[in-house]
Scaffold this active site. Structure first.
Site, PDB file in Angstrom:
ATOM      1  CG  HIS A 373     -53.605   9.102 -21.454  1.00 38.30           C
ATOM      2  ND1 HIS A 373     -52.369   8.509 -21.466  1.00 38.30           N
ATOM      3  CD2 HIS A 373     -53.599   9.942 -20.383  1.00 38.30           C
ATOM      4  CE1 HIS A 373     -51.646   8.949 -20.441  1.00 38.30           C
ATOM      5  NE2 HIS A 373     -52.369   9.815 -19.769  1.00 38.30           N
ATOM      6  CD  GLU A 478     -49.980   9.747  -9.817  1.00 40.38           C
ATOM      7  OE1 GLU A 478     -50.220   9.277 -10.931  1.00 40.38           O
ATOM      8  OE2 GLU A 478     -49.431  10.843  -9.650  1.00 40.38           O
TER       9      GLU A 478
END
Ligand code: NOJ
Ligand code: CA
Length: 677
Positions: A373, A478
């Protein structure tokens, strides 16, 4: 020779009154180009008898070179046909047919002498049109000051669109309106004409050029508006160059837009050679707990990315057949307001409580991979300065996929130029377009695939760079977390006919705890459980997350079974029935296998859809495993009510699919061995 042939065609064209046209192989779509009295090219597109785009402008203008807008004659009109098939390394279908008729118009103007080529490809599923500026005197180091391309749509068309040039990039709810109410919109934007013809305007092969948004010029006349650099330049180019293809997808119904390969066909073939290292798959990760505010990205008592927590996820992944584990918040730089901290992120230094070597090694031991990430918070220069080291680290640790992030307002990517001055660029300007490709190329050298969040829109570049495995670029799951207003009830049934037409999306489906703040809270997932399962089929991405916390899957093992069974890579895909913003039924066959999967989703309205199983192999028996909304299911009052059933079916049958408000249905058709009773 070419010259003489050109003049011959010029005579021919003059005799025809300066009109040239090209039709799709099936003859249904025709694009015609004419020159008006000022010698300016105009074009129109018809679908059967229907005028889709009428008398629309074409052309480019520049800061320091003569405009390529008017004063033209048609110097040559060359036509060509092509019909080939090619194979996708991963995708919605293995083989893709690329069949089109092409018209290349060379427009020439005298004093000053200049040329412009307009290349048009008419496929059965739509049109691609691009400009090519040949090498010629006075056309070096050009700055584009305008692109004139227009799409004059019927003024009563319905439009589904999100705002262009907005603060939240592509992460907006869709507006459905009459086309005349569209102000400034990103593409792909979807339109339905009065007679039911569906249209999607977008672009293909966006390389070394800014993206465009659609700007309303009145009564449905939509014009390309190129995203500028921070100093106002639109595009910086050098002749010879070609613009991206401006695309007009056309279909007789909504699902026809989905069953199209136009974008991929207009992109260049794989430039990376052997890409067997690019692997589709499913993943879990230390992610949703931060969005629920149970854990934090930054250090402290609630830090999510600890060695111990990562090992817990790795065990869960290994036990349930997932390929990867994403860990966000593993590196230094997250403390404080990370959205404003882009300059301090380290992409090589792990936080104290995260032993990256141990975690990556443990994952490999268990047959799972750590997924990397890189959140940049939009500070692109900080990222680019560490890119090689950051990728080397992950390569050494056996990481083959990285999720990147560019959380920053639209127009706020931070870029330091050579003099150290900070510029602010758009996520879809020419700078960003180049940056995303630089990252892909650097990653490809190390066998790493990229999943970009807060990206530029997809224009089919996965064909050229198969390691651009997926991306975000829309309001995803999200928004159903603790920090936002949840996605609208019709959002998912709109995404499939808009954003998803551009390519795969890392939506992150599969939330099982639909009311994470309690049953009275307005912040929740506005869907049934069956709808969450259906998203694995309906939403295409070669990497799919099971986004919820492990314990929430373990609490509902029957539903979890579908996520374990559903693949992420497909042999073929067929959108069967649907309507924009209302519902979709989608089927797909697994790669290198005989099982079919079906997903159906609806908006806030309950529906019953009858589906012919004609897509299944003939003379074959399948066990249909149905995960359907229960009789009283409702996204608000009874979202978990699910009816699980199995029955034997064959291709000749029809299945009746009932979906609750906010609901859906997921089906696995498991091929039964011949002779099995
Ligand atoms: C935004 C991304 O879309 C989300 O998935 C990620 O968790 C945060 N940025 C932090 O990187
Ligand atoms: Ca995002």
């Amino acid at each position: 020779m070419a010259m003489r042939r050109g003049w011959f065609i010029l005579l021919l064209v003059a005799a025809m009154g300066h009109a040239e046209s090209v039709s799709s192989p099936d003859g249904r779509i025709t694009v015609a180009v004419t020159l008006n009295d000022a010698g300016a090219p105009r074009y129109s597109v018809t679908f059967g008898e229907i005028a889709v785009v009428s008398d629309s402008a074409l052309g480019l203008s520049f800061a320091d070179a003569p405009d390529l807008v008017s004063g033209f004659e048609i110097a040559s009109a060359e036509t060509r046909s092509a019909d080939s098939t090619w194979e996708q390394p991963w995708g919605e279908r293995r083989t893709v047919r690329d069949h089109y008729n092409e018209l290349a118009l060379t427009l020439a103007a005298a004093s000053p002498e200049r040329e412009l080529v307009i290349r048009i490809r008419a496929h059965d599923d739509g049109v691609g049109l691009r400009y090519e500026v040949p090498e010629q005197p006075a056309y070096e180091a050009l700055v584009v000051t305008d692109e004139l391309t227009e799409f004059r749509m019927p003024s009563d068309a319905r439009a589904w669109w999100i705002p262009g040039r907005g603060w939240n990039r592509y992460e907006f709810h869709y507006t459905e309106s009459v086309v005349t109410d569209l102000t400034l919109a990103h593409t792909p934007a979807t339109f339905r004409l009065a007679d039911g013809v569906h249209v999607s305007l977008h672009e293909a092969a966006l390389v070394d050029y800014p993206a465009y948004v659609l700007e309303q010029r009145g009564f449905g006349a939509l014009k390309t508006n190129l995203t500028p650099w921070s100093n106002g330049d639109l595009a910086r180019v050098n002749a010879p160059f070609a613009t991206p293809w401006r695309t007009i997808h056309l279909a007789a119904d909504a699902t026809g837009l989905i069953n199209s390969d136009l974008l991929l066909n207009l992109n260049a073939p794989n430039a990376l050679g052997d890409v067997s290292w690019v692997r589709p798959g499913k993943y879990v990760g230390i992610w949703w707990e931060m969005h629920l505010d149970i854990a934090t990205w930054g250090s402290g008592d609630r830090h999510g990315a600890t060695t111990e927590n990562a090992k817990r996820y790795i065990d869960f992944a290994a036990n349930h057949g997932f390929d990867g584990v994403l860990v966000e918040g593993w590196n230094t730089g997250w403390d404080g307001d990370w959205t404003a901290n882009g300059s301090v992120f380290s992409f090589t230094e792990a936080s104290e409580d995260f032993d990256i070597e141990a975690v990556a090694g443990y994952a490999l031991e268990r047959g799972v991979r750590l997924i990397g990430h890189h959140e940049t918070s939009g500070h692109v220069s900080n990222y680019e300065s560490q890119l090689d080291d950051a990728l080397d680290l992950y390569e050494r640790l056996g990481v083959t996929q990285i999720k990147t992030g560019y959380v920053a307002n639209g127009g706020d990517l931070q870029v330091e130029d050579d003099s150290g001055e900070l510029r602010r660029e758009w996520h879809d300007g020419q700078f960003a377009v180049g940056h995303f490709i630089r990252v892909l190329e650097a990653a490809a050298k190390r066998g790493i695939s990229i999943n970009t969040h807060e990206p530029v829109k997809d224009t089919g570049l996965r064909r050229t760079y198969p390691n651009w495995i997926t991306r975000e670029g829309a309001r995803g799951q999200e928004y159903n977390a603790a920090w936002a207003e949840p996605n609208a009830l019709n959002h998912n049934a709109t995404l499939v006919y808009t954003r998803f037409l551009s390519g795969p999306m890392d939506f992150t489906p599969g939330i099982f705890d639909l009311m994470h703040q309690g049953s009275d809270a307005t912040r929740r997932v506005q869907s049934t459980l069956a709808h969450q399962l259906a998203l694995y089929v309906v939403f295409y991405s070669p990497v799919q997350m099971a986004a919820d916390l492990p314990q929430n899957y373990l609490a509902r093992p029957e539903a979890f079974q579908f996520i374990k069974d559903v693949p992420a890579d497909w042999e073929e895909s067929i959108a069967i029935a649907g309507s924009v913003g209302e519902y979709l039924v989608q089927t797909r066959r697994e790669r290198a296998g005989d099982d079919w999967f079906l997903g159906g989703i609806t908006d806030g309205t309950a529906r019953e859809v009858r589906v012919s199983l004609g897509f299944l192999s003939p003379d074959t028996r399948y066990e249909a495993q149905l995960y359907a909304d229960g009789a009283d299911a409702h996204w608000q009052s009874a979202p978990y009510e699910m009816a699980l059933s199995t029955r034997e079916v064959t291709a000749g049958e029809t299945l009746s699919l009932r979906m609750a408000p906010g609901g859906g249905v997921a089906v696995r058709f498991r091929r039964l061995p011949a002779g099995d009773e």
